[in-house]
Design a protein around this motif. Sequence first.
Motif, PDB file in Angstrom:
ATOM      1  N   CYS A  93     -29.707  11.358   2.331  1.00 13.68           N
ATOM      2  CA  CYS A  93     -30.618  10.504   1.573  1.00 13.68           C
ATOM      3  C   CYS A  93     -31.724  11.330   0.929  1.00 13.68           C
ATOM      4  CB  CYS A  93     -31.215   9.438   2.499  1.00 13.68           C
ATOM      5  SG  CYS A  93     -32.353   8.308   1.657  1.00 13.68           S
ATOM      6  N   VAL A  94     -32.329  12.218   1.696  1.00 16.22           N
ATOM      7  CA  VAL A  94     -33.406  13.075   1.174  1.00 16.22           C
ATOM      8  C   VAL A  94     -32.864  13.948   0.047  1.00 16.22           C
ATOM      9  CG1 VAL A  94     -35.005  14.958   1.752  1.00 16.22           C
ATOM     10  CG2 VAL A  94     -34.703  13.035   3.343  1.00 16.22           C
ATOM     11  N   LEU A 103     -36.851  21.126  -1.619  1.00 15.36           N
ATOM     12  CA  LEU A 103     -38.082  20.940  -0.843  1.00 15.36           C
ATOM     13  C   LEU A 103     -38.325  22.122   0.087  1.00 15.36           C
ATOM     14  CD1 LEU A 103     -37.750  17.190   0.256  1.00 15.36           C
ATOM     15  CD2 LEU A 103     -38.986  18.122  -1.720  1.00 15.36           C
ATOM     16  N   PRO A 104     -39.589  22.516   0.255  1.00 17.68           N
ATOM     17  CA  PRO A 104     -39.902  23.504   1.296  1.00 17.68           C
ATOM     18  C   PRO A 104     -39.446  22.953   2.657  1.00 17.68           C
ATOM     19  CG  PRO A 104     -41.824  23.079  -0.098  1.00 17.68           C
ATOM     20  CD  PRO A 104     -40.783  22.065  -0.466  1.00 17.68           C
ATOM     21  N   GLN A 105     -39.100  23.840   3.579  1.00 11.04           N
ATOM     22  CA  GLN A 105     -38.546  23.412   4.869  1.00 11.04           C
ATOM     23  C   GLN A 105     -39.428  22.399   5.589  1.00 11.04           C
ATOM     24  OE1 GLN A 105     -35.384  24.385   6.099  1.00 11.04           O
ATOM     25  NE2 GLN A 105     -35.769  22.655   7.458  1.00 11.04           N
ATOM     26  N   SER A 106     -40.737  22.640   5.631  1.00 13.04           N
ATOM     27  CA  SER A 106     -41.625  21.733   6.360  1.00 13.04           C
ATOM     28  C   SER A 106     -41.660  20.340   5.724  1.00 13.04           C
ATOM     29  CB  SER A 106     -43.041  22.308   6.431  1.00 13.04           C
ATOM     30  OG  SER A 106     -43.610  22.412   5.139  1.00 13.04           O
ATOM     31  N   VAL A 107     -41.619  20.288   4.408  1.00 11.48           N
ATOM     32  CA  VAL A 107     -41.615  19.009   3.691  1.00 11.48           C
ATOM     33  C   VAL A 107     -40.278  18.305   3.929  1.00 11.48           C
ATOM     34  CG1 VAL A 107     -41.764  17.915   1.412  1.00 11.48           C
ATOM     35  CG2 VAL A 107     -43.240  19.876   1.975  1.00 11.48           C
ATOM     36  N   PHE A 108     -39.208  19.066   3.859  1.00 12.08           N
ATOM     37  CA  PHE A 108     -37.872  18.518   4.122  1.00 12.08           C
ATOM     38  C   PHE A 108     -37.812  17.913   5.521  1.00 12.08           C
ATOM     39  CE2 PHE A 108     -33.480  18.966   5.636  1.00 12.08           C
ATOM     40  CZ  PHE A 108     -32.777  18.311   4.626  1.00 12.08           C
ATOM     41  N   ASP A 109     -38.273  18.662   6.523  1.00  5.63           N
ATOM     42  CA  ASP A 109     -38.227  18.184   7.910  1.00  5.63           C
ATOM     43  C   ASP A 109     -38.997  16.883   8.096  1.00  5.63           C
ATOM     44  OD1 ASP A 109     -36.695  20.380   8.666  1.00  5.63           O
ATOM     45  OD2 ASP A 109     -38.361  21.438   9.614  1.00  5.63           O
ATOM     46  N   THR A 115     -37.334   9.306   7.115  1.00  6.39           N
ATOM     47  CA  THR A 115     -36.126   8.645   6.627  1.00  6.39           C
ATOM     48  C   THR A 115     -35.240   8.236   7.796  1.00  6.39           C
ATOM     49  OG1 THR A 115     -36.266   9.907   4.576  1.00  6.39           O
ATOM     50  CG2 THR A 115     -34.137   8.887   5.076  1.00  6.39           C
ATOM     51  N   PHE A 116     -35.122   9.082   8.803  1.00  4.76           N
ATOM     52  CA  PHE A 116     -34.377   8.750  10.015  1.00  4.76           C
ATOM     53  C   PHE A 116     -34.952   7.477  10.633  1.00  4.76           C
ATOM     54  CE2 PHE A 116     -33.568   8.815  14.543  1.00  4.76           C
ATOM     55  CZ  PHE A 116     -32.293   9.328  14.670  1.00  4.76           C
ATOM     56  N   LYS A 124     -35.785   5.351  -0.433  1.00  2.00           N
ATOM     57  CA  LYS A 124     -35.295   5.907  -1.703  1.00  2.00           C
ATOM     58  C   LYS A 124     -36.097   5.470  -2.916  1.00  2.00           C
ATOM     59  CE  LYS A 124     -31.478   2.665  -2.412  1.00  2.00           C
ATOM     60  NZ  LYS A 124     -30.013   2.577  -2.458  1.00  2.00           N
ATOM     61  N   SER A 125     -36.756   4.326  -2.856  1.00  4.01           N
ATOM     62  CA  SER A 125     -37.576   3.887  -3.990  1.00  4.01           C
ATOM     63  C   SER A 125     -39.077   3.961  -3.669  1.00  4.01           C
ATOM     64  CB  SER A 125     -37.198   2.458  -4.387  1.00  4.01           C
ATOM     65  OG  SER A 125     -37.427   1.581  -3.303  1.00  4.01           O
ATOM     66  N   SER A 126     -39.422   4.678  -2.622  1.00  7.08           N
ATOM     67  CA  SER A 126     -40.820   4.761  -2.180  1.00  7.08           C
ATOM     68  C   SER A 126     -41.654   5.672  -3.077  1.00  7.08           C
ATOM     69  CB  SER A 126     -40.886   5.287  -0.741  1.00  7.08           C
ATOM     70  OG  SER A 126     -40.499   6.652  -0.698  1.00  7.08           O
ATOM     71  N   THR A 127     -42.960   5.469  -3.018  1.00  6.16           N
ATOM     72  CA  THR A 127     -43.901   6.340  -3.722  1.00  6.16           C
ATOM     73  C   THR A 127     -43.773   7.775  -3.197  1.00  6.16           C
ATOM     74  OG1 THR A 127     -45.404   4.493  -4.069  1.00  6.16           O
ATOM     75  CG2 THR A 127     -46.354   6.698  -4.245  1.00  6.16           C
ATOM     76  N   MET A 128     -43.555   7.915  -1.910  1.00  5.82           N
ATOM     77  CA  MET A 128     -43.407   9.252  -1.333  1.00  5.82           C
ATOM     78  C   MET A 128     -42.256  10.000  -2.006  1.00  5.82           C
ATOM     79  SD  MET A 128     -42.718  10.353   2.611  1.00  5.82           S
ATOM     80  CE  MET A 128     -42.452  12.064   3.018  1.00  5.82           C
ATOM     81  N   TYR A 129     -41.104   9.355  -2.135  1.00  2.00           N
ATOM     82  CA  TYR A 129     -39.958   9.998  -2.776  1.00  2.00           C
ATOM     83  C   TYR A 129     -40.257  10.300  -4.247  1.00  2.00           C
ATOM     84  CZ  TYR A 129     -36.366   9.761   0.924  1.00  2.00           C
ATOM     85  OH  TYR A 129     -35.609   9.971   2.055  1.00  2.00           O
ATOM     86  N   LYS A 130     -41.011   9.432  -4.914  1.00  2.45           N
ATOM     87  CA  LYS A 130     -41.375   9.699  -6.322  1.00  2.45           C
ATOM     88  C   LYS A 130     -42.214  10.970  -6.415  1.00  2.45           C
ATOM     89  CE  LYS A 130     -40.924   4.965  -7.785  1.00  2.45           C
ATOM     90  NZ  LYS A 130     -41.530   3.660  -7.732  1.00  2.45           N
ATOM     91  N   TYR A 131     -43.165  11.129  -5.491  1.00  2.00           N
ATOM     92  CA  TYR A 131     -43.962  12.355  -5.471  1.00  2.00           C
ATOM     93  C   TYR A 131     -43.082  13.570  -5.185  1.00  2.00           C
ATOM     94  CZ  TYR A 131     -48.404   9.769  -5.571  1.00  2.00           C
ATOM     95  OH  TYR A 131     -49.455   8.976  -5.928  1.00  2.00           O
ATOM     96  N   LEU A 132     -42.152  13.450  -4.277  1.00  4.43           N
ATOM     97  CA  LEU A 132     -41.259  14.569  -3.958  1.00  4.43           C
ATOM     98  C   LEU A 132     -40.448  14.961  -5.190  1.00  4.43           C
ATOM     99  CD1 LEU A 132     -40.090  13.449  -0.417  1.00  4.43           C
ATOM    100  CD2 LEU A 132     -41.627  15.359  -0.948  1.00  4.43           C
ATOM    101  N   ASN A 133     -39.947  13.967  -5.903  1.00  4.22           N
ATOM    102  CA  ASN A 133     -39.148  14.243  -7.103  1.00  4.22           C
ATOM    103  C   ASN A 133     -39.951  14.895  -8.210  1.00  4.22           C
ATOM    104  OD1 ASN A 133     -36.437  13.460  -6.507  1.00  4.22           O
ATOM    105  ND2 ASN A 133     -37.154  11.350  -6.413  1.00  4.22           N
ATOM    106  N   SER A 134     -41.241  14.641  -8.246  1.00  2.00           N
ATOM    107  CA  SER A 134     -42.080  15.253  -9.286  1.00  2.00           C
ATOM    108  C   SER A 134     -42.680  16.579  -8.820  1.00  2.00           C
ATOM    109  CB  SER A 134     -43.194  14.289  -9.701  1.00  2.00           C
ATOM    110  OG  SER A 134     -44.124  14.123  -8.655  1.00  2.00           O
TER     111      SER A 134
END
Length: 173
Positions: A93-94, A103-109, A115-116, A124-134
């Motif tokens: 999903c991530v 993503l850097p390892q710490s951000v990925f973890d 997500t778990f 998947k439609s969260s603001t957090m994921y939008k920030y990660l994508n940008s």
Amino acid sequence: MPNIKKIATTTICSVSVIIGIVLGNYSDEIRTSKAGLEIIGNAEACRNEPYNCPAGILTVGIGSTTGEIESRKYSDDEIAKRWVDDIKSAEDCVNRFANGFHLPQSVFDATVSITFNVGCSKMKSSTMYKYLNSGNYQKACDELPRWNKANGKVLNGLVTRREKERALCLSGL
């Protein structure tokens, strides 16, 4: 077949032992680091017999609710394998919806941990994921504390988990 309510007081398995099995036998199947596994495992705890979680969902091992769950005692190896499968689902999903491969390892973890816990459909439609994508990892990490409720109520366990996830997330920036 045993009554699920009866086995709710089952034996606790060791998160550290399960992490050791995962890192020893399945490290080539997942990207999540030991630090990420520790946050997830310690927040979820480990039981080797099925139980109903606070939301009433049948669960076994370290927060595993997927697939068939039989009313029996699971071995540490079975719990580790189930957990790896669940971690892989969160990682998928991530990777798919949050640019996980970059993503850097710490951000990925930290992102795999939330997500778990919350599920891909909500994340998947969260603001957090939008920030990660940008690529705005700081703002993405700062979103973690907002996810501290279950059924509209703030839960101390989620507050603590999100603090740990945020600290891990920011540690690699």
